[in-house]
Scaffold this motif. Sequence first.
Motif, mmCIF file in Angstrom:
data_model
loop_
_atom_site.group_PDB
_atom_site.id
_atom_site.type_symbol
_atom_site.label_atom_id
_atom_site.label_comp_id
_atom_site.label_asym_id
_atom_site.label_seq_id
_atom_site.Cartn_x
_atom_site.Cartn_y
_atom_site.Cartn_z
ATOM 1 N N UNK A 66 33.382 -49.034 -3.813
ATOM 2 C CA UNK A 66 33.874 -50.175 -3.031
ATOM 3 C C UNK A 66 32.754 -50.981 -2.377
ATOM 4 N N UNK A 67 31.557 -50.426 -2.312
ATOM 5 C CA UNK A 67 30.389 -51.162 -1.814
ATOM 6 C C UNK A 67 29.814 -51.937 -2.990
ATOM 7 N N UNK A 68 30.027 -53.237 -2.997
ATOM 8 C CA UNK A 68 29.619 -54.066 -4.140
ATOM 9 C C UNK A 68 28.266 -54.743 -3.951
ATOM 10 N N UNK A 69 27.884 -54.953 -2.694
ATOM 11 C CA UNK A 69 26.639 -55.654 -2.398
ATOM 12 C C UNK A 69 26.067 -55.098 -1.099
ATOM 13 N N UNK A 70 24.783 -55.343 -0.813
ATOM 14 C CA UNK A 70 24.157 -54.760 0.380
ATOM 15 C C UNK A 70 24.908 -55.054 1.676
ATOM 16 N N UNK A 71 25.494 -56.260 1.802
ATOM 17 C CA UNK A 71 26.211 -56.605 3.036
ATOM 18 C C UNK A 71 27.393 -55.667 3.288
ATOM 19 N N UNK A 72 27.900 -55.053 2.224
ATOM 20 C CA UNK A 72 29.034 -54.149 2.370
ATOM 21 C C UNK A 72 28.656 -52.832 3.025
ATOM 22 N N UNK A 73 27.369 -52.625 3.266
ATOM 23 C CA UNK A 73 26.935 -51.407 3.952
ATOM 24 C C UNK A 73 27.234 -51.454 5.452
ATOM 25 N N UNK A 74 27.602 -52.614 5.958
ATOM 26 C CA UNK A 74 27.937 -52.725 7.382
ATOM 27 C C UNK A 74 29.101 -51.796 7.730
ATOM 28 N N UNK A 75 28.911 -51.024 8.798
ATOM 29 C CA UNK A 75 29.952 -50.105 9.231
ATOM 30 C C UNK A 75 30.046 -48.829 8.409
ATOM 31 N N UNK A 76 29.074 -48.601 7.520
ATOM 32 C CA UNK A 76 29.139 -47.450 6.613
ATOM 33 C C UNK A 76 28.157 -46.348 7.029
ATOM 34 N N UNK A 77 28.286 -45.200 6.365
ATOM 35 C CA UNK A 77 27.385 -44.075 6.595
ATOM 36 C C UNK A 77 26.323 -44.042 5.501
ATOM 37 N N UNK A 78 25.081 -43.802 5.915
ATOM 38 C CA UNK A 78 23.951 -43.778 5.002
ATOM 39 C C UNK A 78 23.261 -42.422 5.143
ATOM 40 N N UNK A 79 23.265 -41.627 4.074
ATOM 41 C CA UNK A 79 22.731 -40.270 4.148
ATOM 42 C C UNK A 79 21.226 -40.247 3.959
ATOM 43 N N UNK A 80 20.566 -39.411 4.758
ATOM 44 C CA UNK A 80 19.121 -39.191 4.671
ATOM 45 C C UNK A 80 18.876 -37.685 4.689
ATOM 46 N N UNK A 81 17.625 -37.297 4.484
ATOM 47 C CA UNK A 81 17.291 -35.870 4.521
ATOM 48 C C UNK A 81 17.361 -35.354 5.958
ATOM 49 N N UNK A 82 16.561 -35.935 6.828
ATOM 50 C CA UNK A 82 16.551 -35.573 8.248
ATOM 51 C C UNK A 82 15.972 -36.743 9.021
ATOM 52 N N UNK A 83 16.172 -36.744 10.303
ATOM 53 C CA UNK A 83 15.655 -37.838 11.123
ATOM 54 C C UNK A 83 14.125 -37.725 11.227
ATOM 55 N N UNK A 84 13.461 -38.849 10.977
ATOM 56 C CA UNK A 84 12.014 -38.854 10.948
ATOM 57 C C UNK A 84 11.425 -38.483 9.599
ATOM 58 N N UNK A 116 23.258 -40.280 8.508
ATOM 59 C CA UNK A 116 23.684 -38.890 8.500
ATOM 60 C C UNK A 116 22.590 -38.039 7.863
ATOM 61 N N UNK A 117 22.084 -37.054 8.589
ATOM 62 C CA UNK A 117 21.058 -36.150 8.063
ATOM 63 C C UNK A 117 21.751 -34.966 7.408
ATOM 64 N N UNK A 118 21.730 -34.923 6.073
ATOM 65 C CA UNK A 118 22.493 -33.876 5.377
ATOM 66 C C UNK A 118 21.660 -33.045 4.398
ATOM 67 N N UNK A 119 20.393 -33.422 4.150
ATOM 68 C CA UNK A 119 19.606 -32.572 3.261
ATOM 69 C C UNK A 119 18.893 -33.329 2.158
ATOM 70 N N UNK A 120 18.406 -32.570 1.174
ATOM 71 C CA UNK A 120 17.558 -33.137 0.128
ATOM 72 C C UNK A 120 18.336 -34.026 -0.835
ATOM 73 N N UNK A 121 17.630 -34.566 -1.821
ATOM 74 C CA UNK A 121 18.211 -35.579 -2.698
ATOM 75 C C UNK A 121 19.370 -35.062 -3.567
ATOM 76 N N UNK A 122 19.264 -33.895 -4.208
ATOM 77 C CA UNK A 122 20.417 -33.389 -4.948
ATOM 78 C C UNK A 122 21.644 -33.188 -4.049
ATOM 79 N N UNK A 123 21.403 -32.743 -2.806
ATOM 80 C CA UNK A 123 22.505 -32.554 -1.856
ATOM 81 C C UNK A 123 23.149 -33.894 -1.516
ATOM 82 N N UNK A 124 22.324 -34.928 -1.336
ATOM 83 C CA UNK A 124 22.863 -36.250 -1.011
ATOM 84 C C UNK A 124 23.636 -36.832 -2.196
ATOM 85 N N UNK A 125 23.127 -36.598 -3.397
ATOM 86 C CA UNK A 125 23.836 -37.076 -4.593
ATOM 87 C C UNK A 125 25.209 -36.431 -4.698
#
Length: 334
Positions: A120-138, A164-173
């Motif tokens: 449902x995210x078709x373009x970068x602007x659609x990221x507003x209000x969404x969750x973006x997963x990363x490995x960890x903060x920093x 959201x800090x959830x782990x490494x790249x395979x975990x995020x995928x």
Amino acid sequence: MKRHWEIVFLILAITVCSLPRSATAQQLEKLAIGHSNLRNDIAALWVPRDLGIFRKNGLDANIVLITGGQRMTQALLSGSAPLGFTGATPVVTAVAGGADTVMILGINNKLTYDIWAKPEVKKPEDLKGKTLAISSFGSSSHVASFLMLQHFKLDEKRDRITFLAIGDEPTRAQALIAGRIDATIIDPSVSLQIKDRGFTYLGNLEPLGVPFVNNALVSTRAFLKEKPRTAEAVVRSIAEGNAFMLNPANRAKVTEILAKHLRLSGEEASRTYEDLLPKVERRPYPNMDAVRATIEIMGSRNPKIAQLKSQDVVDTSILERLEQSGSLRPESAK
């Protein structure tokens, strides 16, 4: 007669025990080397391990996955894995906090992340209000995500984007596939499990031209002082492994190693090899422009980081010494 043979066997036993052991048995040093992510540029460790290059240089290397830059940094500082691969950002954070971590090689000096999102995210602007997963903060993925938002003229606070800090790249995928997150950034070698599943590809960060140390060989200054020969053997082995990977004649073997460690099919491994080659550094120095840029970006939010200089987090003296001595020979690529 029996007594005679007992004496003969005793003499033989003493003689054998007194003989010098083979170079391999005598010199191999057990060493744990960590890596904080699972993607194709870890071939810089897998290739010298599988080809026996570490052993040739006196090391019995155990390559260990320690997910996340923060955990990798903790392993370095505790000595459980005194050397390892992680990005520049955990190193900068640790040094600003008083640790003696230091980058000694640049393994991947490119910002190579793919950007993936829910259908449902078709373009970068659609990221507003969404969750973006990363490995960890920093972490590297955190800073890279911040750069991505800047590029798209988005702001995490203004546009209510939640990291959201959830782990490494395979975990995020897998989290994206399971619908637990809205978007994430992952290396192209990990993107294979997402492609052709209907997810939205928002591009790759490399064309931004942002200097970025995505993966570096990191240790502590204390370890480099206490075990200089060990550190030199690791640097030499990685440089020789890189030379092997860059030789087109070794494509089949490198592809085989990638398939083994990333559990890929033949076609997937071939594509992963093609993606790997531009990342491999024949002279694996950290990109100093990238180090300065990382300090500048992170320093805008942390005054202690802003006070750092690039030399506070980088020491390439081992590689420089090996190059000047001429001991890194071109034939290593064969």
